[in-house]
Design a protein around this motif. Sequence first.
Motif, PDB file in Angstrom:
ATOM      1  N   PHE A  75       6.881  59.361  36.978  1.00 41.37           N
ATOM      2  CA  PHE A  75       5.924  60.267  37.615  1.00 41.37           C
ATOM      3  C   PHE A  75       4.509  59.683  37.676  1.00 41.37           C
ATOM      4  CE2 PHE A  75       6.441  61.325  33.145  1.00 41.37           C
ATOM      5  CZ  PHE A  75       5.138  61.314  32.665  1.00 41.37           C
ATOM      6  N   LEU A  76       4.313  58.464  37.161  1.00 42.29           N
ATOM      7  CA  LEU A  76       3.010  57.818  37.222  1.00 42.29           C
ATOM      8  C   LEU A  76       3.100  56.534  38.032  1.00 42.29           C
ATOM      9  CD1 LEU A  76       1.590  58.134  33.569  1.00 42.29           C
ATOM     10  CD2 LEU A  76       0.962  59.476  35.579  1.00 42.29           C
ATOM     11  N   SER A  77       2.103  56.316  38.865  1.00 43.30           N
ATOM     12  CA  SER A  77       2.030  55.064  39.610  1.00 43.30           C
ATOM     13  C   SER A  77       1.532  53.954  38.689  1.00 43.30           C
ATOM     14  CB  SER A  77       1.086  55.214  40.807  1.00 43.30           C
ATOM     15  OG  SER A  77      -0.242  55.462  40.356  1.00 43.30           O
ATOM     16  N   ILE A 159      10.828  41.202  32.769  1.00 40.34           N
ATOM     17  CA  ILE A 159       9.985  41.227  31.583  1.00 40.34           C
ATOM     18  C   ILE A 159      10.861  40.928  30.369  1.00 40.34           C
ATOM     19  CG2 ILE A 159       8.457  42.627  30.155  1.00 40.34           C
ATOM     20  CD1 ILE A 159       7.908  44.321  32.633  1.00 40.34           C
ATOM     21  N   THR A 160      10.442  39.951  29.574  1.00 37.24           N
ATOM     22  CA  THR A 160      11.246  39.564  28.415  1.00 37.24           C
ATOM     23  C   THR A 160      10.901  40.373  27.180  1.00 37.24           C
ATOM     24  OG1 THR A 160       9.661  37.823  27.864  1.00 37.24           O
ATOM     25  CG2 THR A 160      11.496  37.224  29.296  1.00 37.24           C
ATOM     26  N   LYS A 161       9.654  40.836  27.066  1.00 43.63           N
ATOM     27  CA  LYS A 161       9.241  41.570  25.871  1.00 43.63           C
ATOM     28  C   LYS A 161       8.354  42.726  26.291  1.00 43.63           C
ATOM     29  CE  LYS A 161       7.765  40.673  21.129  1.00 43.63           C
ATOM     30  NZ  LYS A 161       7.188  39.677  20.189  1.00 43.63           N
ATOM     31  N   LYS A 162       8.812  43.949  26.036  1.00 47.72           N
ATOM     32  CA  LYS A 162       8.091  45.114  26.531  1.00 47.72           C
ATOM     33  C   LYS A 162       8.343  46.300  25.615  1.00 47.72           C
ATOM     34  CE  LYS A 162      12.059  46.299  29.359  1.00 47.72           C
ATOM     35  NZ  LYS A 162      12.647  46.352  30.711  1.00 47.72           N
ATOM     36  N   THR A 163       7.475  47.306  25.735  1.00 46.99           N
ATOM     37  CA  THR A 163       7.661  48.579  25.060  1.00 46.99           C
ATOM     38  C   THR A 163       7.770  49.655  26.129  1.00 46.99           C
ATOM     39  OG1 THR A 163       6.358  47.866  23.145  1.00 46.99           O
ATOM     40  CG2 THR A 163       6.691  50.222  23.436  1.00 46.99           C
ATOM     41  N   ASP A 164       8.891  50.321  26.168  1.00 44.18           N
ATOM     42  CA  ASP A 164       9.141  51.345  27.176  1.00 44.18           C
ATOM     43  C   ASP A 164       8.725  52.706  26.625  1.00 44.18           C
ATOM     44  OD1 ASP A 164       9.963  52.892  29.239  1.00 44.18           O
ATOM     45  OD2 ASP A 164      12.109  52.471  29.025  1.00 44.18           O
ATOM     46  N   TYR A 165       7.672  53.304  27.189  1.00 45.60           N
ATOM     47  CA  TYR A 165       7.207  54.623  26.772  1.00 45.60           C
ATOM     48  C   TYR A 165       7.872  55.737  27.559  1.00 45.60           C
ATOM     49  CZ  TYR A 165       3.531  52.514  23.943  1.00 45.60           C
ATOM     50  OH  TYR A 165       2.845  51.807  22.981  1.00 45.60           O
ATOM     51  N   GLY A 166       8.742  55.379  28.487  1.00 49.78           N
ATOM     52  CA  GLY A 166       9.413  56.381  29.295  1.00 49.78           C
ATOM     53  C   GLY A 166       8.716  56.648  30.607  1.00 49.78           C
ATOM     54  N   TYR A 167       7.424  56.451  30.651  1.00 45.85           N
ATOM     55  CA  TYR A 167       6.663  56.657  31.881  1.00 45.85           C
ATOM     56  C   TYR A 167       5.904  55.397  32.283  1.00 45.85           C
ATOM     57  CZ  TYR A 167       3.070  57.465  28.319  1.00 45.85           C
ATOM     58  OH  TYR A 167       2.247  57.346  27.223  1.00 45.85           O
ATOM     59  N   CYS A 168       5.720  54.478  31.348  1.00 43.68           N
ATOM     60  CA  CYS A 168       5.037  53.213  31.600  1.00 43.68           C
ATOM     61  C   CYS A 168       5.588  52.148  30.666  1.00 43.68           C
ATOM     62  CB  CYS A 168       3.525  53.330  31.389  1.00 43.68           C
ATOM     63  SG  CYS A 168       2.678  54.467  32.495  1.00 43.68           S
ATOM     64  N   TYR A 169       5.356  50.878  31.049  1.00 39.63           N
ATOM     65  CA  TYR A 169       5.667  49.756  30.194  1.00 39.63           C
ATOM     66  C   TYR A 169       4.385  49.198  29.581  1.00 39.63           C
ATOM     67  CZ  TYR A 169      10.469  49.075  31.911  1.00 39.63           C
ATOM     68  OH  TYR A 169      11.786  49.226  32.203  1.00 39.63           O
ATOM     69  N   SER A 170       4.450  48.863  28.299  1.00 42.82           N
ATOM     70  CA  SER A 170       3.425  48.035  27.679  1.00 42.82           C
ATOM     71  C   SER A 170       4.023  46.651  27.525  1.00 42.82           C
ATOM     72  CB  SER A 170       3.027  48.594  26.305  1.00 42.82           C
ATOM     73  OG  SER A 170       2.095  47.746  25.684  1.00 42.82           O
ATOM     74  N   ILE A 171       3.463  45.684  28.246  1.00 39.44           N
ATOM     75  CA  ILE A 171       4.069  44.361  28.367  1.00 39.44           C
ATOM     76  C   ILE A 171       3.456  43.426  27.335  1.00 39.44           C
ATOM     77  CG2 ILE A 171       4.658  42.502  29.959  1.00 39.44           C
ATOM     78  CD1 ILE A 171       3.943  44.479  32.234  1.00 39.44           C
TER      79      ILE A 171
END
Length: 309
Positions: A75-77, A159-171
Amino acid sequence: MVTKDWTTGTIFLSQTITGVLGNFSLLSHYVYLYFTGCKFRPTDLIIKHLTVANCLVILSRGVPQTMTALGMKHFLSDTACKLVFYVHRVGRDVSISSTCLLSIFQAITVSPRNTLWAKLKAKVPKYIAPSVILFWMVNMILNILVPIGVSANWSEKNITKKTDYGYCYSITDKIIEYGTLYAALVLFRDVFFVALLLWSSSSMVVTLYRHKQQVQYIHGTNVSSRSSPESRATQSILVLVSSFVSLFTLSSIFHICLTALRNPTLWLVNTSAVLAGSFPAVSPYILMSHDSRVPRLCCACTRNTEFCT
């Protein structure tokens, strides 16, 4: 939707509502004091900016996490993701800076007359406003690299290493590539502010304890420690500082785990988000519970001539 999602969504929603109500109640309290003509304390300006920063932290993290836990996806761009993370980080850092400034100011205020800090009592209030503005400016500039490490959930597929917050990725890959020096600078700043906070708060507690002992020695042992201003101030400091340090430490540990692990679990992500919003949610209630003006509604205040009792 599974029960776990409903449970997580309820936790985030409860924390968000509690935090927003608490912080807006504290802001409303200051609006009431303004319209009733009360003269503000020097610390009130710090607390107002701390409250605004807390609201930014809660809304920028609590609302998207709640929506994600309740089943809403994508839901977020990409631009919105970068903005949400940037606002959250600026609010978090201003919250840390303001809490530290509040503790230092109180330490100077209660310092004995025979110390070097006592000479600063009359000068410190005029530096509060410039200091708070400087905190906002520095943190807005320092966090300018945060959007680089954030992308929308449906972009950046390789992306090889990321944190999925459900609405965005922290790469994490991009953070390491572009921001090693930045990460070290941020870590140094956080450690520096926490060290200042612990030092100033400890100094203040020791000063108040010694003063309490002197008062009891002069007036005898029948002095009630429960109702004394020194005891109330000490309790307020201990509760606020201990809450901040414990929650900030736990939040930092979980954040380091998120950064170090490759594709961390959803439980780790959600727990880290809950801890990040805990202090902004509980701090207004701590501040209001130790502010004698809140229950009295400033009834005994003389317009523009004295502080509320």
